[in-house]
Write a protein that holds these residues in place. Structure first.
Motif, PDB file in Angstrom:
ATOM      1  N   ASN A   1       0.837  -1.194   0.000  1.00 12.62           N
ATOM      2  CA  ASN A   1       0.000   0.000   0.000  1.00 12.62           C
ATOM      3  C   ASN A   1       0.872   1.244   0.000  1.00 12.62           C
ATOM      4  O   ASN A   1       1.973   1.241   0.571  1.00 12.62           O
TER       5      ASN A   1
ATOM      6  N   ASN B   1       3.559  -2.597   7.456  1.00 13.76           N
ATOM      7  CA  ASN B   1       2.465  -1.648   7.686  1.00 13.76           C
ATOM      8  C   ASN B   1       2.891  -0.688   8.795  1.00 13.76           C
ATOM      9  O   ASN B   1       3.279  -1.127   9.882  1.00 13.76           O
TER      10      ASN B   1
ATOM     11  N   ASP C   1       3.472   2.306   2.971  1.00 10.39           N
ATOM     12  CA  ASP C   1       4.098   1.208   3.709  1.00 10.39           C
ATOM     13  C   ASP C   1       5.601   1.455   3.829  1.00 10.39           C
ATOM     14  O   ASP C   1       6.206   2.139   2.991  1.00 10.39           O
TER      15      ASP C   1
END
Length: 230
Positions: free
Chosen positions: A161, A177, A164
């Protein structure tokens, strides 16, 4: 109406620099161990030089063999970003080469990871910016699009994502994360300290407790046979 498949998102929720820098010097293997061996990018994606990788994910999803969106990403990415390109693992066409990667280095980017191919491997080895890719080919890319920027992508079997934390060394790459980063960081530091202590005992010739090996084999009902194989 949103044009799915041809979109550029300009904003990223980047974690604080101090949080990202907390992973500096931590081996990827130690980090991965403390993530239960998950979130490691596939081993086919390898480094082209020895520069450690650490930064914030800036994601690109491109059409196979096409680098139009990577060119746009180079305009938008900020110092400290790691551009992650989902080229679907295809290695028929190189997605980038020395000119683009030298530009990325000059702009202060923290690295580039291509789930696909690159070219100009000799020049990439000399860069001070880490470059990872799944392969090398002299065959260049197209520049037609479409594609997307700063959406979730797949890189080496891992969902990445925007924002990250990306850490890489010669073993490979792990994706973190930011919400989990503090806990993972502290565990990885403890793991590293433990391993350093083990290395010290090895150098000093201190015997290590290996009783766990036979305990595990016994739990498997493993036969230990004092004879030759017949």
């Amino acid at each position: 109406m949103s044009n799915v498949g041809c979109r550029v998102y300009l904003k990223i929720n980047r974690p604080g620099k101090e949080l990202v820098e907390g992973f500096k010097g931590l081996p990827v293997a130690n980090i991965a161990d403390e993530m239960n061996r998950f979130s490691c990018v596939d081993a086919r994606i390898k480094p082209f030089n020895h520069t450690p990788l650490l930064g914030t994910a800036f994601t690109v999803k491109g059409r196979i063999g096409d680098n139009l969106l990577l060119h746009k990403a180079l305009e938008l990415a900020q110092p400290g970003d790691v551009i992650i390109v989902d080229a679907q693992g295809d290695t028929v066409n190189a997605i980038t080469g020395a000119i683009m990667m030298t530009t990325a280095q000059k702009q202060g980017l923290a690295g580039v990871v291509i789930d696909g191919a690159v070219r100009d491997a000799g020049e990439l080895k000399e860069l001070d910016m880490p470059v990872y890719a799944a392969g090398v080919t002299p065959k260049g890319p197209y520049k037609d699009g479409p594609g997307e920027i700063n959406v979730p992508v797949s890189c080496g079997g891992v969902v990445v994502n925007p924002g990250d934390i990306v850490v890489g060394d010669e073993d490979g790459i792990v994706i973190i994360n930011p919400q989990d980063a503090v806990v993972i960081m502290e565990k990885a530091k403890a793991k590293l300290a433990k391993e350093q202590a083990i290395f010290k005992t090895i150098q000093e010739g201190t015997p290590r407790d290996k009783s766990w090996i036979d305990k595990r084999l016994n739990s498997l009902n493993c036969e230990i046979i004092d004879d030759y194989y017949k």
